[in-house]
Every structure is written in structure tokens, then in C-alpha cells.
Design a protein around this motif. Structure first.
Motif, PDB file in Angstrom:
ATOM      1  N   ASN A  12       0.845  -1.205   0.000  1.00 49.23           N
ATOM      2  CA  ASN A  12       0.000   0.000   0.000  1.00 49.23           C
ATOM      3  C   ASN A  12       0.879   1.254   0.000  1.00 49.23           C
ATOM      4  O   ASN A  12       0.563   2.244  -0.661  1.00 49.23           O
ATOM      5  CB  ASN A  12      -0.934   0.022   1.209  1.00 49.23           C
ATOM      6  CG  ASN A  12      -2.012  -1.036   1.118  1.00 49.23           C
ATOM      7  OD1 ASN A  12      -2.270  -1.581   0.047  1.00 49.23           O
ATOM      8  ND2 ASN A  12      -2.629  -1.344   2.252  1.00 49.23           N
ATOM      9  N   GLY A  13       1.996   1.195   0.738  1.00 51.08           N
ATOM     10  CA  GLY A  13       2.940   2.314   0.770  1.00 51.08           C
ATOM     11  C   GLY A  13       3.562   2.562  -0.591  1.00 51.08           C
ATOM     12  O   GLY A  13       3.762   3.712  -0.986  1.00 51.08           O
ATOM     13  N   PHE A  14       3.865   1.465  -1.319  1.00 50.65           N
ATOM     14  CA  PHE A  14       4.418   1.617  -2.674  1.00 50.65           C
ATOM     15  C   PHE A  14       3.421   2.338  -3.577  1.00 50.65           C
ATOM     16  O   PHE A  14       3.769   3.274  -4.305  1.00 50.65           O
ATOM     17  CB  PHE A  14       4.742   0.263  -3.296  1.00 50.65           C
ATOM     18  CG  PHE A  14       5.863  -0.509  -2.638  1.00 50.65           C
ATOM     19  CD1 PHE A  14       6.747   0.081  -1.741  1.00 50.65           C
ATOM     20  CD2 PHE A  14       6.039  -1.857  -2.932  1.00 50.65           C
ATOM     21  CE1 PHE A  14       7.773  -0.642  -1.153  1.00 50.65           C
ATOM     22  CE2 PHE A  14       7.069  -2.583  -2.352  1.00 50.65           C
ATOM     23  CZ  PHE A  14       7.932  -1.985  -1.456  1.00 50.65           C
ATOM     24  N   VAL A  15       2.165   1.878  -3.539  1.00 50.97           N
ATOM     25  CA  VAL A  15       1.115   2.467  -4.379  1.00 50.97           C
ATOM     26  C   VAL A  15       0.895   3.923  -3.990  1.00 50.97           C
ATOM     27  O   VAL A  15       0.759   4.803  -4.857  1.00 50.97           O
ATOM     28  CB  VAL A  15      -0.195   1.647  -4.267  1.00 50.97           C
ATOM     29  CG1 VAL A  15      -1.357   2.368  -4.950  1.00 50.97           C
ATOM     30  CG2 VAL A  15      -0.011   0.259  -4.864  1.00 50.97           C
ATOM     31  N   ASP A  16       0.844   4.189  -2.676  1.00 53.24           N
ATOM     32  CA  ASP A  16       0.636   5.576  -2.220  1.00 53.24           C
ATOM     33  C   ASP A  16       1.761   6.494  -2.709  1.00 53.24           C
ATOM     34  O   ASP A  16       1.508   7.625  -3.129  1.00 53.24           O
ATOM     35  CB  ASP A  16       0.563   5.630  -0.690  1.00 53.24           C
ATOM     36  CG  ASP A  16      -0.687   4.966  -0.132  1.00 53.24           C
ATOM     37  OD1 ASP A  16      -1.644   4.724  -0.912  1.00 53.24           O
ATOM     38  OD2 ASP A  16      -0.701   4.675   1.082  1.00 53.24           O
ATOM     39  N   LYS A  17       3.011   5.991  -2.685  1.00 52.29           N
ATOM     40  CA  LYS A  17       4.151   6.799  -3.143  1.00 52.29           C
ATOM     41  C   LYS A  17       4.036   7.101  -4.640  1.00 52.29           C
ATOM     42  O   LYS A  17       4.278   8.230  -5.073  1.00 52.29           O
ATOM     43  CB  LYS A  17       5.475   6.046  -2.858  1.00 52.29           C
ATOM     44  CG  LYS A  17       6.707   6.848  -3.168  1.00 52.29           C
ATOM     45  CD  LYS A  17       6.801   8.041  -2.233  1.00 52.29           C
ATOM     46  CE  LYS A  17       8.122   8.732  -2.307  1.00 52.29           C
ATOM     47  NZ  LYS A  17       8.131   9.965  -1.528  1.00 52.29           N
ATOM     48  N   ARG A  19       1.234   7.120  -6.437  1.00 54.02           N
ATOM     49  CA  ARG A  19       0.090   8.037  -6.645  1.00 54.02           C
ATOM     50  C   ARG A  19       0.465   9.472  -6.271  1.00 54.02           C
ATOM     51  O   ARG A  19       0.068  10.412  -6.955  1.00 54.02           O
ATOM     52  CB  ARG A  19      -1.115   7.578  -5.822  1.00 54.02           C
ATOM     53  CG  ARG A  19      -1.818   6.411  -6.435  1.00 54.02           C
ATOM     54  CD  ARG A  19      -3.104   6.105  -5.697  1.00 54.02           C
ATOM     55  NE  ARG A  19      -3.720   4.916  -6.276  1.00 54.02           N
ATOM     56  CZ  ARG A  19      -4.410   4.035  -5.591  1.00 54.02           C
ATOM     57  NH1 ARG A  19      -4.601   4.184  -4.288  1.00 54.02           N
ATOM     58  NH2 ARG A  19      -4.929   2.992  -6.202  1.00 54.02           N
ATOM     59  N   ALA A  20       1.215   9.623  -5.173  1.00 52.12           N
ATOM     60  CA  ALA A  20       1.534  10.970  -4.681  1.00 52.12           C
ATOM     61  C   ALA A  20       2.615  11.650  -5.526  1.00 52.12           C
ATOM     62  O   ALA A  20       2.496  12.831  -5.853  1.00 52.12           O
ATOM     63  CB  ALA A  20       1.982  10.908  -3.221  1.00 52.12           C
ATOM     64  N   ASP A  21       3.663  10.901  -5.866  1.00 52.68           N
ATOM     65  CA  ASP A  21       4.824  11.537  -6.501  1.00 52.68           C
ATOM     66  C   ASP A  21       5.203  10.936  -7.852  1.00 52.68           C
ATOM     67  O   ASP A  21       6.185  11.371  -8.453  1.00 52.68           O
ATOM     68  CB  ASP A  21       6.047  11.423  -5.573  1.00 52.68           C
ATOM     69  CG  ASP A  21       5.802  12.064  -4.213  1.00 52.68           C
ATOM     70  OD1 ASP A  21       5.086  13.081  -4.154  1.00 52.68           O
ATOM     71  OD2 ASP A  21       6.346  11.546  -3.212  1.00 52.68           O
ATOM     72  N   GLY A  22       4.551   9.902  -8.288  1.00 55.95           N
ATOM     73  CA  GLY A  22       4.914   9.234  -9.529  1.00 55.95           C
ATOM     74  C   GLY A  22       6.019   8.211  -9.328  1.00 55.95           C
ATOM     75  O   GLY A  22       6.327   7.424 -10.205  1.00 55.95           O
ATOM     76  N   GLY A  23       6.643   8.237  -8.153  1.00 55.99           N
ATOM     77  CA  GLY A  23       7.715   7.305  -7.812  1.00 55.99           C
ATOM     78  C   GLY A  23       8.577   7.895  -6.722  1.00 55.99           C
ATOM     79  O   GLY A  23       8.466   9.070  -6.379  1.00 55.99           O
ATOM     80  N   GLY A  24       9.425   7.061  -6.137  1.00 51.30           N
ATOM     81  CA  GLY A  24      10.322   7.554  -5.092  1.00 51.30           C
ATOM     82  C   GLY A  24      10.789   6.432  -4.198  1.00 51.30           C
ATOM     83  O   GLY A  24      10.571   5.248  -4.473  1.00 51.30           O
ATOM     84  N   VAL A  25      11.398   6.794  -3.084  1.00 51.52           N
ATOM     85  CA  VAL A  25      11.986   5.843  -2.153  1.00 51.52           C
ATOM     86  C   VAL A  25      11.015   5.574  -1.010  1.00 51.52           C
ATOM     87  O   VAL A  25      10.431   6.494  -0.447  1.00 51.52           O
ATOM     88  CB  VAL A  25      13.324   6.383  -1.596  1.00 51.52           C
ATOM     89  CG1 VAL A  25      13.909   5.438  -0.559  1.00 51.52           C
ATOM     90  CG2 VAL A  25      14.319   6.594  -2.729  1.00 51.52           C
ATOM     91  N   VAL A  26      10.883   4.292  -0.685  1.00 54.64           N
ATOM     92  CA  VAL A  26      10.043   3.861   0.437  1.00 54.64           C
ATOM     93  C   VAL A  26      10.920   3.015   1.356  1.00 54.64           C
ATOM     94  O   VAL A  26      11.613   2.107   0.901  1.00 54.64           O
ATOM     95  CB  VAL A  26       8.830   3.040  -0.052  1.00 54.64           C
ATOM     96  CG1 VAL A  26       7.985   2.578   1.127  1.00 54.64           C
ATOM     97  CG2 VAL A  26       7.994   3.839  -1.040  1.00 54.64           C
ATOM     98  N   SER A  27      10.894   3.318   2.661  1.00 54.74           N
ATOM     99  CA  SER A  27      11.681   2.572   3.649  1.00 54.74           C
ATOM    100  C   SER A  27      10.761   1.661   4.444  1.00 54.74           C
ATOM    101  O   SER A  27       9.650   2.059   4.830  1.00 54.74           O
ATOM    102  CB  SER A  27      12.398   3.531   4.605  1.00 54.74           C
ATOM    103  OG  SER A  27      13.299   4.342   3.888  1.00 54.74           O
TER     104      SER A  27
END
Length: 168
Positions: A12-17, A19-27
Motif C-alpha cells: 500500500n505504501g508503494f502504491v501511495d508513493k 500516486r503521490a509523486d509518480g515514484g520515489g523511495v520507500v523505507s
């Protein structure tokens, strides 16, 4: 939804990232292959809009730390090597100046003590020390000539005094 031990729902965090920014880093926390305990991990996720997918790739944080330490050691060794080379160059340059200057100083002392036969070192150098050596050689030659003239005058005066004494 899959959650890490801290309760973070990573997909869900991957999808949220995305949706919010088009992509990025998730820890998040994730177990290493063959291990039971999860460790910190960072993933870069990017949306692939034509298919509606989220694509990502991750790295374990402790691997990054280990790489950073290894790189720090390597850079430290390179720094020590560069410092050694620079130190050697400075030492060689310092000696190429100090030794001729010391030799020139010794020649000046001998000349000051009246040794007009002293060999002037470094007169063939193309630098400032060479210029000083050439000037010192000119001074030596002039002092030697003056000394020779003084001796000749003294001999002539002595001969004249002897003749005058003999006439009296």
C-alpha cells in the motif's frame, strides 16, 4: 495487505508513493533471504502507467552502510597515498633548494674568510640560486683581483722602501 513488523503496509505504501509523486523511495523492514529477522530496507518504486503497475527495486540498508565503510577505507588509503606522493615531492624539492643553498652559504663564508680560490657551486643552475652563485663568482673574482693588486702595491712599496733605505 502485507505489513512489516512495525505495522507498515508496504505494498500500500508503494502504491501511495506512486500516486503521490509518480515514484520515489520507500523505507520498510524486510527479512534477508535465509534469515528470520527483518532488517531495514529501502526500495525505489515507479509507476508504469500503461499497465497500471508499480515497479520497484530495493536494497538492504546495512549493505549500503558496509559499502560506505569500504569506500571510506578506500578513499582513506588513496588519501594517504596521495599525501605520501605530495610529501615526497615536497621533500625532494626542499632538498633541491636547501642543499645548494647550504653549499652556496659555505662558499660565501670561505670567501669572506679570504679564500679566493673557493669553487662557487651552482653557477650553472637556471634559477635564483644559480643567479646568486654567478653574482658570488663575480664578487670572488673582483676580490681576488683586488687582493692581487694590493699584494703588488705592497711589494712595490716594500721594494721602494728597501731602495730608499739603501740610498740613505
Amino acid at each position: 495487505a502485507m505489513a512489516d513488523p512495525a505495522g507498515f503496509h508496504l505494498f500500500n505504501g508503494f502504491v501511495d508513493k506512486v500516486r503521490a509523486d509518480g515514484g520515489g523511495v520507500v523505507s520498510y523492514l524486510w527479512p534477508r533471504p535465509g534469515a528470520d529477522q527483518p532488517v531495514p530496507k529501502m526500495s525505489y518504486v515507479q509507476g508504469f502507467t500503461p499497465w497500471g503497475w508499480v515497479i520497484g527495486s530495493g536494497v538492504y540498508v546495512d549493505d549500503l552502510v558496509a559499502e560506505r565503510h569500504q569506500l571510506a577505507w578506500l578513499l582513506g588509503l588513496v588519501g594517504v597515498g596521495i599525501s605520501a606522493v605530495i610529501g615526497t615531492v615536497i621533500l625532494v624539492l626542499g632538498r633541491s633548494i636547501a642543499r645548494p643553498a647550504t653549499d652556496l652559504t659555505a662558499a660565501m663564508r670561505r670567501l669572506a674568510d679570504g679564500d679566493y680560490t673557493v669553487e662557487i657551486p651552482g653557477h650553472t643552475r637556471g634559477d635564483e640560486l644559480g643567479s646568486m652563485a654567478v653574482a658570488l663568482a663575480v664578487l670572488r673574482d673582483a676580490a681576488q683581483e683586488r687582493h692581487s693588486l694590493e699584494q703588488q702595491v705592497a711589494r712595490e712599496r716594500s721594494a721602494r722602501d728597501r731602495r730608499q733605505s739603501a740610498m740613505e
